[in-house]
Design a protein around this motif. Sequence first.
Motif, PDB file in Angstrom:
ATOM      1  N   PRO A   1       0.519  -1.353   0.045  1.00  0.00           N
ATOM      2  CA  PRO A   1      -0.243  -0.274  -0.233  1.00  0.00           C
ATOM      3  C   PRO A   1       0.366   1.356   0.254  1.00  0.00           C
ATOM      4  O   PRO A   1       2.307   0.756   0.096  1.00  0.00           O
ATOM      5  CB  PRO A   1      -0.436  -0.006   1.054  1.00  0.00           C
ATOM      6  N   ILE A   2       0.149   2.322  -0.306  1.00  0.00           N
ATOM      7  CA  ILE A   2       0.835   3.794  -0.529  1.00  0.00           C
ATOM      8  C   ILE A   2       0.352   4.417   0.640  1.00  0.00           C
ATOM      9  O   ILE A   2      -1.312   4.323   0.322  1.00  0.00           O
ATOM     10  CB  ILE A   2       1.284   3.854  -1.968  1.00  0.00           C
ATOM     11  N   GLU A   3       0.806   5.451   1.444  1.00  0.00           N
ATOM     12  CA  GLU A   3       0.076   6.064   2.200  1.00  0.00           C
ATOM     13  C   GLU A   3      -1.071   6.848   1.682  1.00  0.00           C
ATOM     14  O   GLU A   3       0.279   7.525   1.240  1.00  0.00           O
ATOM     15  CB  GLU A   3       1.151   6.433   3.676  1.00  0.00           C
ATOM     16  N   GLY A   4      -2.159   6.661   2.135  1.00  0.00           N
ATOM     17  CA  GLY A   4      -3.174   8.122   1.477  1.00  0.00           C
ATOM     18  C   GLY A   4      -3.753   7.546   0.614  1.00  0.00           C
ATOM     19  O   GLY A   4      -4.331   8.124  -0.057  1.00  0.00           O
ATOM     20  N   ARG A   5      -3.959   6.288  -0.369  1.00  0.00           N
ATOM     21  CA  ARG A   5      -4.343   5.922  -0.971  1.00  0.00           C
ATOM     22  C   ARG A   5      -4.946   4.603  -1.154  1.00  0.00           C
ATOM     23  O   ARG A   5      -4.793   3.918  -0.219  1.00  0.00           O
ATOM     24  CB  ARG A   5      -2.823   5.779  -2.091  1.00  0.00           C
TER      25      ARG A   5
ATOM     26  N   ARG B   1      -0.766   1.681  -5.937  1.00  0.00           N
ATOM     27  CA  ARG B   1      -0.241   1.199  -4.311  1.00  0.00           C
ATOM     28  C   ARG B   1       1.146   0.400  -5.669  1.00  0.00           C
ATOM     29  O   ARG B   1       0.943   0.539  -6.638  1.00  0.00           O
ATOM     30  CB  ARG B   1      -1.266  -0.093  -4.217  1.00  0.00           C
ATOM     31  N   LYS B   2       2.354  -0.473  -4.969  1.00  0.00           N
ATOM     32  CA  LYS B   2       3.410  -0.238  -5.307  1.00  0.00           C
ATOM     33  C   LYS B   2       2.900  -2.079  -5.620  1.00  0.00           C
ATOM     34  O   LYS B   2       2.811  -3.078  -4.889  1.00  0.00           O
ATOM     35  CB  LYS B   2       4.129  -0.590  -4.867  1.00  0.00           C
ATOM     36  N   VAL B   3       3.205  -2.707  -7.115  1.00  0.00           N
ATOM     37  CA  VAL B   3       3.022  -3.755  -7.235  1.00  0.00           C
ATOM     38  C   VAL B   3       4.409  -5.010  -7.884  1.00  0.00           C
ATOM     39  O   VAL B   3       4.082  -3.874  -8.854  1.00  0.00           O
ATOM     40  CB  VAL B   3       1.927  -4.052  -8.270  1.00  0.00           C
ATOM     41  N   ALA B   4       4.443  -5.904  -7.874  1.00  0.00           N
ATOM     42  CA  ALA B   4       4.962  -6.480  -8.583  1.00  0.00           C
ATOM     43  C   ALA B   4       5.001  -8.108  -8.546  1.00  0.00           C
ATOM     44  O   ALA B   4       4.187  -8.864  -7.333  1.00  0.00           O
ATOM     45  CB  ALA B   4       6.380  -6.348  -8.555  1.00  0.00           C
ATOM     46  N   GLY B   5       4.593  -8.907  -9.465  1.00  0.00           N
ATOM     47  CA  GLY B   5       4.371 -10.733  -9.987  1.00  0.00           C
ATOM     48  C   GLY B   5       5.815 -11.506  -9.115  1.00  0.00           C
ATOM     49  O   GLY B   5       6.456 -10.193  -9.932  1.00  0.00           O
ATOM     50  N   THR B   6       5.280 -12.481  -9.064  1.00  0.00           N
ATOM     51  CA  THR B   6       6.549 -13.670  -8.691  1.00  0.00           C
ATOM     52  C   THR B   6       6.241 -13.882 -10.202  1.00  0.00           C
ATOM     53  O   THR B   6       5.490 -14.512 -10.955  1.00  0.00           O
ATOM     54  CB  THR B   6       5.823 -14.727  -7.936  1.00  0.00           C
ATOM     55  N   VAL B   7       7.688 -14.245 -10.459  1.00  0.00           N
ATOM     56  CA  VAL B   7       7.943 -14.004 -11.738  1.00  0.00           C
ATOM     57  C   VAL B   7       9.208 -15.599 -11.755  1.00  0.00           C
ATOM     58  O   VAL B   7       9.818 -15.878 -11.167  1.00  0.00           O
ATOM     59  CB  VAL B   7       9.299 -13.539 -13.063  1.00  0.00           C
TER      60      VAL B   7
END
Length: 224
Positions: free
Chosen positions: A39-43, A55-61
């Motif tokens: 999560p990004i604070e306030g979003r 939000r910050k997102v990365a998938g497992t590759v």
Amino acid sequence: MHQTMLAAVAFAFLSLPGLARPAPDDNKVTVLTEGYVRPIEGREFVPGKSADGARKVAGTVVLVQGKDTTLVADPGMVTDRQVILDTLKKQGVSPEQVTHVFISHHHPDHTVNIALFPNAEVVDFWGRYRGDLWQDHPDGYEVAPGIEVLRTPGHTDEDASLVVKTADGTYVLTHLWWFPDMTPVQDPLASSQSDLDKHREKILGIADWIIPGHGKMFKNPQKQ
């Protein structure tokens, strides 16, 4: 003659429907990048809930290697696509050598870097794609010996799980769980929580190791 008859009987026995065959010794599973959702604070954390969500997102590759197969699973969002290429290079694999790309579902965080692999056939829950050819496949489609696609809708209607049998056990790459602590229990994006729960039970009956959509691989708690 005696040895020939024994061989014939053994072949017939192993060919019986539903009889488990030995795991392919050539198959190997390597996690290239461990994903996350932060999560990004306030979003707004859950996508689509507000106009200014982020939000910050990365998938497992994941890299799956077999005798004649080099497969990359879920080449989606990362901080930089070079992260995927660099981790692949450490395994001695070039993008051109990748024969298949598997996507667990159609969300961009699991698909945006498919084009890094120019020679790969793309495989999803119901089809395989190369050039302008779209070929359907059934549930349980075998990409290669010991590498199978199971339809597991729940997170989305298009979800599939990749089952890889190896000499070390059975690995399942799936988005039935986001994180290695098997959360969220109630998927906020689920197309059907009841379908999700049903397919979770199915995978727990199969997997020795589970690779979730956004985190490190973990041991199936029902087999510890």
